[in-house]
Design a protein around this motif. Structure first.
Motif, short mmCIF file in Angstrom:
data_model
loop_
_atom_site.label_atom_id
_atom_site.label_comp_id
_atom_site.label_asym_id
_atom_site.label_seq_id
_atom_site.Cartn_x
_atom_site.Cartn_y
_atom_site.Cartn_z
N PRO A 124 71.35 41.68 38.43
CA PRO A 124 72.10 42.63 37.60
C PRO A 124 72.19 43.99 38.28
N ARG A 125 73.29 44.67 38.05
CA ARG A 125 73.48 46.00 38.62
C ARG A 125 72.34 46.92 38.17
N GLY A 126 71.81 47.67 39.11
CA GLY A 126 70.73 48.62 38.80
C GLY A 126 69.34 48.02 38.84
N SER A 127 69.22 46.75 39.22
CA SER A 127 67.89 46.11 39.28
C SER A 127 67.00 46.84 40.28
N VAL A 128 65.73 46.95 39.92
CA VAL A 128 64.73 47.57 40.79
C VAL A 128 63.61 46.55 40.99
N PHE A 129 63.23 46.33 42.25
CA PHE A 129 62.21 45.35 42.56
C PHE A 129 61.02 46.02 43.24
N ASP A 130 59.84 45.43 43.07
CA ASP A 130 58.67 45.90 43.79
C ASP A 130 57.95 44.71 44.40
N GLN A 131 56.77 44.93 44.94
CA GLN A 131 56.08 43.88 45.69
C GLN A 131 55.73 42.66 44.85
N ARG A 132 55.63 42.82 43.54
CA ARG A 132 55.33 41.67 42.69
C ARG A 132 56.45 40.64 42.69
N HIS A 133 57.66 41.05 43.06
CA HIS A 133 58.78 40.12 43.16
C HIS A 133 58.76 39.33 44.47
N HIS A 134 57.99 39.76 45.44
CA HIS A 134 57.93 39.07 46.74
C HIS A 134 57.43 37.65 46.53
N ASN A 135 58.01 36.70 47.25
CA ASN A 135 57.66 35.30 47.02
C ASN A 135 56.20 34.99 47.36
N CYS A 136 55.55 35.85 48.13
CA CYS A 136 54.15 35.64 48.51
C CYS A 136 53.18 36.52 47.71
N SER A 137 53.66 37.19 46.67
CA SER A 137 52.79 38.15 45.97
C SER A 137 51.62 37.47 45.27
N GLY A 138 51.80 36.23 44.81
CA GLY A 138 50.68 35.51 44.21
C GLY A 138 49.58 35.25 45.21
N LYS A 139 49.97 34.86 46.42
CA LYS A 139 48.99 34.65 47.49
C LYS A 139 48.24 35.94 47.79
N HIS A 140 48.97 37.04 47.86
CA HIS A 140 48.34 38.32 48.17
C HIS A 140 47.44 38.80 47.03
N ALA A 141 47.81 38.48 45.79
CA ALA A 141 46.93 38.80 44.67
C ALA A 141 45.62 38.02 44.79
N GLY A 142 45.72 36.77 45.22
CA GLY A 142 44.51 35.99 45.47
C GLY A 142 43.68 36.58 46.59
N PHE A 143 44.35 37.07 47.63
CA PHE A 143 43.63 37.74 48.72
C PHE A 143 42.85 38.94 48.19
N LEU A 144 43.49 39.75 47.35
CA LEU A 144 42.81 40.91 46.78
C LEU A 144 41.66 40.48 45.88
N GLY A 145 41.84 39.35 45.20
CA GLY A 145 40.75 38.83 44.37
C GLY A 145 39.53 38.49 45.20
N TYR A 146 39.74 37.86 46.35
CA TYR A 146 38.62 37.53 47.23
C TYR A 146 37.92 38.80 47.69
N CYS A 147 38.70 39.80 48.06
CA CYS A 147 38.10 41.06 48.52
C CYS A 147 37.29 41.72 47.42
N THR A 148 37.82 41.74 46.21
CA THR A 148 37.12 42.35 45.08
C THR A 148 35.85 41.56 44.75
N LEU A 149 35.94 40.25 44.80
CA LEU A 149 34.80 39.39 44.50
C LEU A 149 33.62 39.69 45.42
N HIS A 150 33.91 39.95 46.68
CA HIS A 150 32.85 40.13 47.68
C HIS A 150 32.63 41.58 48.10
N GLY A 151 33.40 42.50 47.52
CA GLY A 151 33.24 43.91 47.88
C GLY A 151 33.78 44.26 49.24
N HIS A 152 34.75 43.48 49.73
CA HIS A 152 35.36 43.77 51.03
C HIS A 152 36.48 44.79 50.88
#
Length: 340
Positions: A124-152
């Motif tokens: 749609p006209r005027g759409s705004v996207f951020d990194q959560r729309h990236h097709n790999c954002s779920g993978k990267h969220a999991g990466f951040l979860g691993y880092c948070t889990l271990h304090g990295h």
């Protein structure tokens, strides 16, 4: 550089004349690494691209991350996904980030137009996207979860020497039965490290994912089984509406196989009932040729795959149409498996 011995796997014709030839290779492997069937060069070196995603999530799952952060199975499936950036994908990534106490700005995947849109389906006209729309954002969220889990450290989680990436490299090498030094490395489209290996080793990894077995085959690998179960239960999270991976998964009886496409013509399938993995590489990266080849391979493996009258029909040897919808040609798979 050694060039692979690919063979023609699909041909596009126009007015009965060949217009394009798509070369590539196929490997079908069991959990012990035995090559069962192939086409072309099953030992061709391929960059695994997004077919690696279930295994990039493995350290997080193995260390109890999904339970610790109360991820749903749908969210775990999204950690293994190349999703379409649809609203339900966006909402799930936002939920994952909230649960681990991270923000969109902590992601390092970048921004692109969501894959759900394209030439014939503009946003749609005027759409705004951020990194959560990236097709790999779920993978990267999991990466951040691993880092948070271990304090990295979070800001450097994509560095090859980061503890997360080292853990992923060890897991991939073990499942592929390869020394880490023998895997070649590169940076994927989402800026994450990724690995190259022989096509049959990629198929081996997917066989083990489907069977839920350790590299030795002597015991069940609960973490692999958990990832497989999430992907099988939520294929809409792994891909998205109107996509071939979703149609393939929905054609599976009781989640008997899971599937994941990657950029540049890589496709992988794990079949639970057979304990086999299938890896396909189309040299020129054409997605239509990848999907037509994959469907033909699954048929030659005598899997109960119905295409007529289903969502899969448009991917199996499709009619080629121009922008007005007129039929102008035909794409046909020519793959012929050789049984080892």
């Amino acid at each position: 550089m050694t060039l692979p011995s690919h063979v023609p796997l699909a041909i596009a014709s126009r007015n009965t004349h060949v217009e394009r030839i798509h070369w590539g290779s196929v490997a079908v492997v069991d959990t012990d690494g035995a090559l069962l069937a192939y086409a072309g060069d099953p030992h061709a070196s391929v960059f695994s691209r997004s077919t690696l995603k279930p295994f990039q999530a493995l350290p997080f799952v193995r260390d109890g991350g999904p339970g610790h952060f109360r991820f749903t199975d749908a969210e775990l499936a999204l950690a293994c996904a190349s999703h379409g950036g649809e609203q339900f994908h966006f909402d799930a990534v936002s939920s994952m980030l909230d649960k681990i106490g991270a923000a969109e700005s902590d992601l390092r995947c970048g921004v692109h137009m969501p894959d759900v849109y394209g030439e014939h389906n503009l946003p749609p006209r005027g759409s705004v996207f951020d990194q959560r729309h990236h097709n790999c954002s779920g993978k990267h969220a999991g990466f951040l979860g691993y880092c948070t889990l271990h304090g990295h450290a979070r800001d450097s989680y994509l560095e090859p020497e980061h503890a997360l990436q080292r853990a992923i490299s060890r897991e991939v090498a073990a499942l592929a039965d390869m020394p880490e030094a023998d895997m070649w490395s590169g940076i994927d489209g989402c800026s994450a490290p990724n690995y190259g290996m022989p096509l049959e080793r990629l198929a081996r990894m997917w066989a083990r994912l489907a069977a839920g077995t350790s590299p030795s085959g002597a015991e069940t690998d609960a973490s692999l089984a958990r990832i497989y179960g999430a992907m099988a239960a939520h294929p809409e999270m792994v891909s998205g509406t109107g996509r071939c991976d979703l149609a393939l998964a929905q054609a599976s009886h009781d989640g008997d196989w899971v599937t994941k496409v990657g950029a540049d013509g890589v496709h992988a399938i794990g079949v639970r009932s057979r304990g086999i993995g299938v890896a396909v590489k189309i040299a020129d990266g054409d997605f239509a040729a990848v999907y037509a080849t994959t469907i033909a391979v699954l048929r030659q493996l005598d899997l109960p795959l119905v295409t007529a009258g289903t969502q899969l029909e448009k991917w199996a040897d499709p009619v080629l149409r121009n922008v007005r919808g007129a039929a102008v040609g035909q794409l046909q798979s020519t793959v012929k498996l050789t049984w080892a």
